[in-house]
Design an enzyme around this catalytic site. Sequence first.
Site, mmCIF file in Angstrom:
data_model
loop_
_atom_site.group_PDB
_atom_site.id
_atom_site.type_symbol
_atom_site.label_atom_id
_atom_site.label_comp_id
_atom_site.label_asym_id
_atom_site.label_seq_id
_atom_site.Cartn_x
_atom_site.Cartn_y
_atom_site.Cartn_z
ATOM 1 N N HIS A 145 0.852 -1.192 0.000
ATOM 2 C CA HIS A 145 0.000 0.000 0.000
ATOM 3 C C HIS A 145 0.879 1.230 0.000
ATOM 4 C CE1 HIS A 145 -3.144 2.832 1.163
ATOM 5 N NE2 HIS A 145 -3.982 1.917 0.739
ATOM 6 N N ASP A 151 -7.989 -5.446 0.188
ATOM 7 C CA ASP A 151 -8.502 -6.308 -0.876
ATOM 8 C C ASP A 151 -8.076 -7.761 -0.736
ATOM 9 O OD1 ASP A 151 -9.840 -4.277 -2.353
ATOM 10 O OD2 ASP A 151 -7.888 -3.516 -2.969
#
Length: 431
Positions: free
Chosen positions: A307, A365
């Site tokens: 991320h 996710d």
Amino acid sequence: MSNKIYKLSDPSGKTSAPPLREGTLGPATLDIATLYRDLEIFTFDPGFVATASCESKITFIDGEKGVLLYRGYPVEQLAEKSSFLEVAYLILYGELPTNIQFEAFSNSIKRHSMVNEAVLRFFTGFHYDAHPMAMLTAVVGSLSAFYHDSTDIHNPKHREVFAHRIISKMPTLAAAVYKHGTGQPFVYPKNELGYCDNFLNMLFSVPAEPYHVDPVSAEALDLLFILHADHEQNASTSTVRLAGSSGTNPYAAIAAGIATLWGPAHGGANEAVLNMLKEIGDVKNIDKAIAKAKDKNAGFRLMGFGHRVYKNYDPRAKIIRATCHKVLQKLGRADDPQLELALRLEEIALKDEYFIEKKLYPNVDFYSGIIYRALGIPVHMMTVLFAIARTVGWVAHWQEMIADPHMKIGRPRQLYTGTAKRDYMEIGKRI
Ligand code: CMC
């Protein structure tokens, strides 16, 4: 403002002292707006790695510590105690609602759930196998051709009507996208149902037989929607802000956000994770997959990992991971081999030097698709569900930007590296 002074000077002696602005939380921000005027230079930061694109009061992330706050409230507390609609109110209005405020808000959201029949007729133009995100982008964009009673973006009442309308209509449109792909008739919203119950009913009921929404599924969906509701200046939210900054129709700005979310580096990762797990297939192939993810020439990344902001475990992934077992058990899918595979993949990756050194952890996710699949949501619909929830964040950021009296059109500058000025040459003289 901070009392720390940063001074920049160029060889000719011109100086600039950009003020340092302190937020409530997070690093201070150097306000470089006068830099070009003072020194005739731009700053260069592709991908906005160290650039704050705006000031905001909505969501805060501490990526090093793995903290996510909506309007100051930790996402863990909201996930445990709140509901998606209550969180939507919080994100939009800045405070948790009283009973009276919540009732008025949820009634308004329920009342806007139908879409103009003409919008539903647009679907006949799509092939049965069109990607759901392609259809969603198009039909949400097409809403800008309707609802002309509330398009004055400078009127706070119009903005509020727009906000309620789009949050209310997203599940209806998302379900229509699914129904078009399956060839089943569209199902109209039932306003006596809750937000997630209503969505599941529109997705899975058919006129031929009764359908009862499983409360376990509705509860799991509500949790996932809370966790996806906002994430400060991510790519899709920044797109909505940039599109909206020109004063465009807000439905068009949201359509731009949906288009951005679709990409696999952003919301499309939930679909990509399940495709990756399918491709890996078995625990015995994990080592090969990890080696491939580390090989820069392989063109493969571990989807659902890494991320831009989190250099620690994504707090949303932590909650979803903990919920996965519980939900799958309640739905009778406790032995889902993809959950076992995902858990093992995470365990091996987190012990690997490459992932440790680069601080790559599972993101939101990585596990969400496993729950969605257990609810019967097909893989290619998963990013559509992300879009329903994130609409709340997009709308809140758009509102915050438009309501700011100092709003400016977003207009980045560039470092030009193309050809210098030259003169046109007739075609016959070119070699
Ligand atoms: N697998 C393997 N290597 C990775 C991964 C990964 N998933 N993510 C980052 N890296 C490596 C990357 O190759 C780079 O290595 P090096 O420094 O040697 O060049 C380093 O880690 C930093 O990566 P980056 O691409 O510069 O980082 P970024 O902040 O620009 O990208 C990201 C963030 C999310 C796009 C990236 O981690 C990624 O592609 N992850 C997989 C896709 C994904 O799961 N996306 C969902 C993001 S969270 C939900 C959302 O935003 O909607």
